[in-house]
Write a protein that holds these residues in place. Structure first.
Motif, PDB file in Angstrom:
ATOM      1  N   GLN A   1     -12.805  -1.678  -2.851  1.00  0.00           N
ATOM      2  CA  GLN A   1     -11.482  -1.917  -2.266  1.00  0.00           C
ATOM      3  C   GLN A   1     -10.761  -3.032  -3.006  1.00  0.00           C
ATOM      4  N   ALA A   2     -11.511  -4.086  -3.375  1.00  0.00           N
ATOM      5  CA  ALA A   2     -10.895  -5.200  -4.110  1.00  0.00           C
ATOM      6  C   ALA A   2     -10.346  -4.722  -5.453  1.00  0.00           C
ATOM      7  N   VAL A   3     -11.121  -3.861  -6.119  1.00  0.00           N
ATOM      8  CA  VAL A   3     -10.656  -3.304  -7.405  1.00  0.00           C
ATOM      9  C   VAL A   3      -9.390  -2.481  -7.200  1.00  0.00           C
ATOM     10  N   ALA A   4      -9.411  -1.643  -6.157  1.00  0.00           N
ATOM     11  CA  ALA A   4      -8.249  -0.780  -5.918  1.00  0.00           C
ATOM     12  C   ALA A   4      -6.998  -1.598  -5.638  1.00  0.00           C
ATOM     13  N   TYR A   5      -7.128  -2.611  -4.787  1.00  0.00           N
ATOM     14  CA  TYR A   5      -5.943  -3.391  -4.406  1.00  0.00           C
ATOM     15  C   TYR A   5      -5.485  -4.358  -5.491  1.00  0.00           C
ATOM     16  N   ALA A   6      -6.257  -4.474  -6.557  1.00  0.00           N
ATOM     17  CA  ALA A   6      -5.795  -5.251  -7.716  1.00  0.00           C
ATOM     18  C   ALA A   6      -4.919  -4.396  -8.630  1.00  0.00           C
ATOM     19  N   THR A   7      -4.751  -3.123  -8.295  1.00  0.00           N
ATOM     20  CA  THR A   7      -3.931  -2.202  -9.081  1.00  0.00           C
ATOM     21  C   THR A   7      -2.725  -1.772  -8.236  1.00  0.00           C
ATOM     22  N   PRO A   8      -1.736  -1.147  -8.874  1.00  0.00           N
ATOM     23  CA  PRO A   8      -0.571  -0.665  -8.093  1.00  0.00           C
ATOM     24  C   PRO A   8      -0.831   0.636  -7.345  1.00  0.00           C
ATOM     25  N   PHE A   9      -1.985   1.273  -7.569  1.00  0.00           N
ATOM     26  CA  PHE A   9      -2.193   2.610  -7.006  1.00  0.00           C
ATOM     27  C   PHE A   9      -2.133   2.668  -5.474  1.00  0.00           C
ATOM     28  N   PRO A  10      -2.711   1.700  -4.722  1.00  0.00           N
ATOM     29  CA  PRO A  10      -2.578   1.796  -3.260  1.00  0.00           C
ATOM     30  C   PRO A  10      -1.125   1.804  -2.789  1.00  0.00           C
ATOM     31  N   SER A  11      -0.226   1.173  -3.559  1.00  0.00           N
ATOM     32  CA  SER A  11       1.187   1.160  -3.170  1.00  0.00           C
ATOM     33  C   SER A  11       1.829   2.530  -3.303  1.00  0.00           C
ATOM     34  N   VAL A  12       1.166   3.440  -4.019  1.00  0.00           N
ATOM     35  CA  VAL A  12       1.706   4.786  -4.206  1.00  0.00           C
ATOM     36  C   VAL A  12       1.425   5.667  -2.993  1.00  0.00           C
ATOM     37  N   LEU A  13       0.285   5.463  -2.311  1.00  0.00           N
ATOM     38  CA  LEU A  13      -0.080   6.373  -1.222  1.00  0.00           C
ATOM     39  C   LEU A  13      -0.701   5.659  -0.020  1.00  0.00           C
ATOM     40  N   GLN A  14      -1.706   4.789  -0.261  1.00  0.00           N
ATOM     41  CA  GLN A  14      -2.433   4.208   0.862  1.00  0.00           C
ATOM     42  C   GLN A  14      -1.520   3.355   1.761  1.00  0.00           C
ATOM     43  N   THR A  15      -0.581   2.633   1.164  1.00  0.00           N
ATOM     44  CA  THR A  15       0.293   1.786   1.971  1.00  0.00           C
ATOM     45  C   THR A  15       1.157   2.594   2.941  1.00  0.00           C
ATOM     46  N   PRO A  16       1.870   3.635   2.484  1.00  0.00           N
ATOM     47  CA  PRO A  16       2.610   4.446   3.474  1.00  0.00           C
ATOM     48  C   PRO A  16       1.700   5.050   4.537  1.00  0.00           C
ATOM     49  N   LEU A  17       0.469   5.423   4.149  1.00  0.00           N
ATOM     50  CA  LEU A  17      -0.452   6.013   5.120  1.00  0.00           C
ATOM     51  C   LEU A  17      -0.921   4.975   6.130  1.00  0.00           C
ATOM     52  N   ASP A  18      -1.155   3.748   5.673  1.00  0.00           N
ATOM     53  CA  ASP A  18      -1.548   2.689   6.608  1.00  0.00           C
ATOM     54  C   ASP A  18      -0.444   2.414   7.616  1.00  0.00           C
ATOM     55  N   ILE A  19       0.802   2.533   7.163  1.00  0.00           N
ATOM     56  CA  ILE A  19       1.927   2.265   8.064  1.00  0.00           C
ATOM     57  C   ILE A  19       2.110   3.406   9.064  1.00  0.00           C
ATOM     58  N   VAL A  20       2.036   4.647   8.589  1.00  0.00           N
ATOM     59  CA  VAL A  20       2.286   5.774   9.498  1.00  0.00           C
ATOM     60  C   VAL A  20       1.141   5.956  10.494  1.00  0.00           C
ATOM     61  N   THR A  21      -0.085   5.546  10.116  1.00  0.00           N
ATOM     62  CA  THR A  21      -1.204   5.621  11.064  1.00  0.00           C
ATOM     63  C   THR A  21      -1.340   4.328  11.873  1.00  0.00           C
ATOM     64  N   GLU A  22      -0.453   3.382  11.628  1.00  0.00           N
ATOM     65  CA  GLU A  22      -0.373   2.106  12.364  1.00  0.00           C
ATOM     66  C   GLU A  22      -1.648   1.274  12.221  1.00  0.00           C
ATOM     67  N   ARG A  23      -2.316   1.419  11.057  1.00  0.00           N
ATOM     68  CA  ARG A  23      -3.366   0.440  10.724  1.00  0.00           C
ATOM     69  C   ARG A  23      -2.736  -0.895  10.372  1.00  0.00           C
ATOM     70  N   SER A  24      -1.517  -0.844   9.837  1.00  0.00           N
ATOM     71  CA  SER A  24      -0.756  -2.052   9.534  1.00  0.00           C
ATOM     72  C   SER A  24       0.571  -1.956  10.274  1.00  0.00           C
ATOM     73  N   THR A  25       0.895  -2.964  11.063  1.00  0.00           N
ATOM     74  CA  THR A  25       2.130  -2.949  11.855  1.00  0.00           C
ATOM     75  C   THR A  25       2.832  -4.291  11.720  1.00  0.00           C
ATOM     76  N   GLY A  26       4.092  -4.312  12.152  1.00  0.00           N
ATOM     77  CA  GLY A  26       4.843  -5.562  12.214  1.00  0.00           C
ATOM     78  C   GLY A  26       4.914  -6.280  10.880  1.00  0.00           C
ATOM     79  N   ALA A  27       4.572  -7.593  10.915  1.00  0.00           N
ATOM     80  CA  ALA A  27       4.661  -8.422   9.717  1.00  0.00           C
ATOM     81  C   ALA A  27       3.712  -7.933   8.623  1.00  0.00           C
ATOM     82  N   ALA A  28       2.559  -7.413   9.028  1.00  0.00           N
ATOM     83  CA  ALA A  28       1.608  -6.913   8.027  1.00  0.00           C
ATOM     84  C   ALA A  28       2.201  -5.730   7.259  1.00  0.00           C
ATOM     85  N   ALA A  29       2.890  -4.854   7.979  1.00  0.00           N
ATOM     86  CA  ALA A  29       3.518  -3.703   7.311  1.00  0.00           C
ATOM     87  C   ALA A  29       4.629  -4.166   6.374  1.00  0.00           C
TER      88      ALA A  29
END
Length: 270
Positions: A208-236
């Motif tokens: 996970q540390a390797v992945a988040y050191a790259t831009p790739f999570p911003s392409v897919l994982q971030t929108p998915l974390d927001i829509v599944t509400e794993r990240s909300t509010g200020a974290a989102a």
């Protein structure tokens, strides 16, 4: 050097990109069908993993896994997670010289067209698998009113991040005659590290540390974390800020690399 387009010109380029890809109706429908089939396979495997783990895995229950799967299947075409050779072909054939003579900076024109392409993908390639998946397996309904607007913003920025990454890989064509190996390596890395194959939260901590050191999570994982509400509010909002930062960095580096590449192109052309 050509300049950035005016708002009117940018809008016209976006519409042109939309119309260009809208002409490929059969390819669009075939892509939506393929995404739906693979979505059924993916969600079945993830459901089996959740059942084996006692109902939840890495914080995902069945509803969250279904939402993760079908939203990600729909976003594949939006953020274009497969081989992209449009710019590469223009560099290799020399057509980029024509782009340099136009009144709009080539990267701005390519980006506007890509935004139009992503908009066209939303209509069928995103909505189709999501509707079918929701009817067959159900979806997690967001509990916060800001979730959907934040997801829309995050998905839009994800298109910019994806374009920046694809652009940088394509510009290698200024220095290499054949970039297919580089593009295939990029596609493989992005598919693993963006959270398409499995959520990044499934991976061990070091991965996970390797992945988040790259831009790739911003392409897919971030929108998915927001829509599944794993990240909300200020974290989102923080995650969207990271996406914006990656978009600025990638596009800025892309402009710099393009400038160096075009100088090399002039030298090679005499």
């Amino acid at each position: 050097m050509s300049a950035l387009p005016s708002p009117g010109a940018a809008g016209a380029l976006v519409v042109a990109g939309f119309r260009r890809y809208a002409t490929y109706r059969q390819a669009t429908l075939a892509g939506a069908f393929t995404n739906t089939v693979f979505g059924v396979i993916r969600v079945s495997i993830l459901f089996a993993a959740a059942d084996a783990a006692g109902g939840t895995v890495a914080g995902y229950d069945r509803a969250a896994l279904s939402t993760y799967t079908w939203v990600s299947q729909g976003m594949i075409a939006m953020v274009w997670l497969f081989s992209w050779t449009q710019v590469t072909q223009r560099v290799r054939t020399g057509d980029v010289a024509i782009d340099l003579g136009r009144p709009v900076h080539p990267i701005a024109a390519w980006l506007a067209e890509d935004v139009g392409r992503a908009g066209q993908a939303c209509l069928i390639r995103f909505a189709g698998p999501l509707v079918v998946g929701g009817l067959l397996f159900g979806l997690r309904v967001p509990t916060r009113p800001e979730t959907v607007p934040l997801f829309v913003v995050s998905a839009a920025v994800a298109v910019l991040v994806s374009f920046g990454g694809r652009l940088l890989v394509s510009l290698v064509a200024f220095w290499l005659v054949d970039v297919r190996g580089v593009i295939n390596l990029y596609v493989l890395a992005s598919n693993v590290l963006c959270g398409l194959l499995v959520p990044i939260h499934f991976l061990p901590g070091w991965a996970q540390a390797v992945a988040y050191a790259t831009p790739f999570p911003s392409v897919l994982q971030t929108p998915l974390d927001i829509v599944t509400e794993r990240s909300t509010g200020a974290a989102a909002l923080g995650l969207i800020g990271v996406q914006v930062a990656w978009a600025v960095v990638l596009l800025g580096v892309g402009v710099a690399v393009f400038g160096r590449g075009t100088r090399r192109l002039v030298v090679q052309g005499g």
